[in-house]
Design an enzyme around this catalytic site. Sequence first.
Site, PDB file in Angstrom:
ATOM      1  N   ARG A 175     -12.740 -14.124  -1.217  1.00 21.82           N
ATOM      2  CA  ARG A 175     -11.847 -13.800  -2.330  1.00 21.82           C
ATOM      3  C   ARG A 175     -11.547 -15.132  -2.993  1.00 21.82           C
ATOM      4  O   ARG A 175     -12.450 -15.744  -3.552  1.00 21.82           O
ATOM      5  CB  ARG A 175     -10.600 -13.086  -1.772  1.00 21.82           C
ATOM      6  CG  ARG A 175      -9.826 -12.304  -2.781  1.00 21.82           C
ATOM      7  CD  ARG A 175      -8.700 -11.496  -2.168  1.00 21.82           C
ATOM      8  NE  ARG A 175      -7.681 -12.318  -1.517  1.00 21.82           N
ATOM      9  CZ  ARG A 175      -6.598 -11.845  -0.904  1.00 21.82           C
ATOM     10  NH1 ARG A 175      -6.404 -10.554  -0.833  1.00 21.82           N
ATOM     11  NH2 ARG A 175      -5.722 -12.658  -0.362  1.00 21.82           N
ATOM     12  N   TYR A 218       3.218  23.477 -10.431  1.00 22.04           N
ATOM     13  CA  TYR A 218       1.979  23.326 -11.212  1.00 22.04           C
ATOM     14  C   TYR A 218       0.761  23.763 -10.405  1.00 22.04           C
ATOM     15  O   TYR A 218       0.660  23.470  -9.212  1.00 22.04           O
ATOM     16  CB  TYR A 218       1.769  21.861 -11.575  1.00 22.04           C
ATOM     17  CG  TYR A 218       2.665  21.334 -12.674  1.00 22.04           C
ATOM     18  CD1 TYR A 218       2.823  22.011 -13.885  1.00 22.04           C
ATOM     19  CD2 TYR A 218       3.328  20.120 -12.506  1.00 22.04           C
ATOM     20  CE1 TYR A 218       3.629  21.494 -14.886  1.00 22.04           C
ATOM     21  CE2 TYR A 218       4.125  19.592 -13.510  1.00 22.04           C
ATOM     22  CZ  TYR A 218       4.273  20.290 -14.695  1.00 22.04           C
ATOM     23  OH  TYR A 218       5.065  19.777 -15.687  1.00 22.04           O
ATOM     24  N   LYS A 255       6.266 -11.410  -1.497  1.00 19.55           N
ATOM     25  CA  LYS A 255       5.612 -11.023  -2.761  1.00 19.55           C
ATOM     26  C   LYS A 255       5.833  -9.531  -3.015  1.00 19.55           C
ATOM     27  O   LYS A 255       6.308  -8.811  -2.134  1.00 19.55           O
ATOM     28  CB  LYS A 255       4.118 -11.340  -2.670  1.00 19.55           C
ATOM     29  CG  LYS A 255       3.380 -10.525  -1.626  1.00 19.55           C
ATOM     30  CD  LYS A 255       1.988 -11.080  -1.344  1.00 19.55           C
ATOM     31  CE  LYS A 255       1.270 -10.226  -0.328  1.00 19.55           C
ATOM     32  NZ  LYS A 255       0.094 -10.911   0.243  1.00 19.55           N
ATOM     33  N   MET A 267       5.711  14.609 -12.189  1.00 21.13           N
ATOM     34  CA  MET A 267       5.955  13.229 -12.600  1.00 21.13           C
ATOM     35  C   MET A 267       7.354  12.774 -12.199  1.00 21.13           C
ATOM     36  O   MET A 267       7.525  11.672 -11.671  1.00 21.13           O
ATOM     37  CB  MET A 267       5.763  13.084 -14.113  1.00 21.13           C
ATOM     38  CG  MET A 267       5.815  11.636 -14.570  1.00 21.13           C
ATOM     39  SD  MET A 267       5.516  11.447 -16.337  1.00 21.13           S
ATOM     40  CE  MET A 267       3.785  11.823 -16.468  1.00 21.13           C
TER      41      MET A 267
HETATM   42  C1  LIG Z   1       0.201 -11.003   1.614  1.00 13.71           C
HETATM   43  C2  LIG Z   1      -0.269 -12.210   2.335  1.00 13.71           C
HETATM   44  C3  LIG Z   1       0.203 -12.476   3.635  1.00 13.71           C
HETATM   45  C4  LIG Z   1       1.064 -11.527   4.407  1.00 13.71           C
HETATM   46  O1  LIG Z   1       0.268 -10.512   4.997  1.00 13.71           O
HETATM   47  P1  LIG Z   1       0.893  -9.438   5.989  1.00 13.71           P
HETATM   48  O2  LIG Z   1      -0.282  -8.715   6.534  1.00 13.71           O
HETATM   49  O3  LIG Z   1       1.763  -8.566   5.169  1.00 13.71           O
HETATM   50  O4  LIG Z   1       1.662 -10.184   7.009  1.00 13.71           O
HETATM   51  C5  LIG Z   1      -0.181 -13.677   4.205  1.00 13.71           C
HETATM   52  N1  LIG Z   1      -0.992 -14.542   3.563  1.00 13.71           N
HETATM   53  C6  LIG Z   1      -1.483 -14.298   2.328  1.00 13.71           C
HETATM   54  C7  LIG Z   1      -2.377 -15.286   1.680  1.00 13.71           C
HETATM   55  C8  LIG Z   1      -1.154 -13.119   1.683  1.00 13.71           C
HETATM   56  O5  LIG Z   1      -1.642 -12.871   0.463  1.00 13.71           O
END
Ligand SMILES: *Cc1c(COP(=O)(O)O)cnc(C)c1O
Length: 372
Positions: free
Chosen positions: A131, A259, A33, A307
């Site tokens: 969550r 700055y 992701k 920036m």
């Molecule tokens: C992001 C995520 C992971 C991976 O977590 P890491 O700590 O980067 O290994 C695993 N499971 C879920 C549900 C996640 O959102």
Amino acid sequence: MQAQIRIDRAALRANVLALRQLTAPAQFMAVVKANAYGHGLALVAPAIADIVDAYGVYEVSEATALRALGLTQPIHLLGAIPPQEFAAALAAEAILPCWSPGAWLRDLIQASQEHGRPAQVQLKIDSGLTRLGMAPQHAAELLATLRAQPQLVVTGAYSHLAAAEELDSRYTLEQLERFTSTVPSGSVAQRHIAASAAAMLWPQTRLDMVRCGIALYGLWPSAGSRIRMESQCRLAPVLHWSSQLVCIREVASKTTIGYGCTYRPSTDIRIGILPIGYAEGLPRALSNKGAVLIDGIVCPVIGRICMNMAIIDVSAIANPHVGQRVTLIGSDGDASISADTLAEHCDTISYEIVARLPANIPRSYCEDTLTE
Ligand SMILES: *Cc1c(COP(=O)(O)O)cnc(C)c1O
């Protein structure tokens, strides 16, 4: 963009193999992701296609991108999927998380009818992160509801841990117990709860599959996990982020720099200007704190990061020149700067540093650019 990211494909593959060896016989989900934690989805995912069992992404567009790359493994969506994206999710044959009956589920069933194929879902249980996820006491009922639907195929159940990387075994094992008693062994085809930290630290959490993100990229989930596991699992950073000098200047002692006039050297110095700033992913919190590497030599960031530019002290460099490579993350000669070092300066975690590297920085494999 006057910066580049290079990905060490060999290190990436070695990390996967080290993690697999440690966590076998569990299956291995590569979590890609957030543009593969800033490393670049299109470079990372294909490079490990032959050694991972599944991919984990957050949203549907990422699943679509993986399919467009020709990847055929199961793809798990780990985020909340809005009904308007069901058609695309089904077209990508992605596995959707489900944690509630009601309108969302009705829409999914309808979308899969229209699609003409059952939707693959996994039951998401909240075992204590608070969550997403169904409360354990209602999970059995939801599972029965899902199973009763010919338009759905329940391929598994999963949960997520709150404090594995903090070495909190008590809470971790409590969550594991809550999860495994809610979906006992054999009740679903696949159960998983461990991300990188738990996969490495707590063997009993590995279940049928581990979901590794940060460790894939050669970064440790926490300092504690590193201390405890380093000898058993070798991880090597995968990302090299660099830019180049666009200007070099001599600056007299006591001249204010940048700055806010936050830096005044006590001697004459030579400064270099980088063509990247916080808009290009260089956190402003590194102002007067961070450092970069030129020819393996540490050059401090001086003054405030702007920036689109940053100022460094290149006095230690013998012959600095415009176009010279500047390493922001990665190794150069015997020196290296890790995402963890940047994270410490910024009071955050390496995850945030790499995940925020802008998608428009050109990315390539190291071996493609070795000739430069
Ligand atoms: C992001 C995520 C992971 C991976 O977590 P890491 O700590 O980067 O290994 C695993 N499971 C879920 C549900 C996640 O959102």
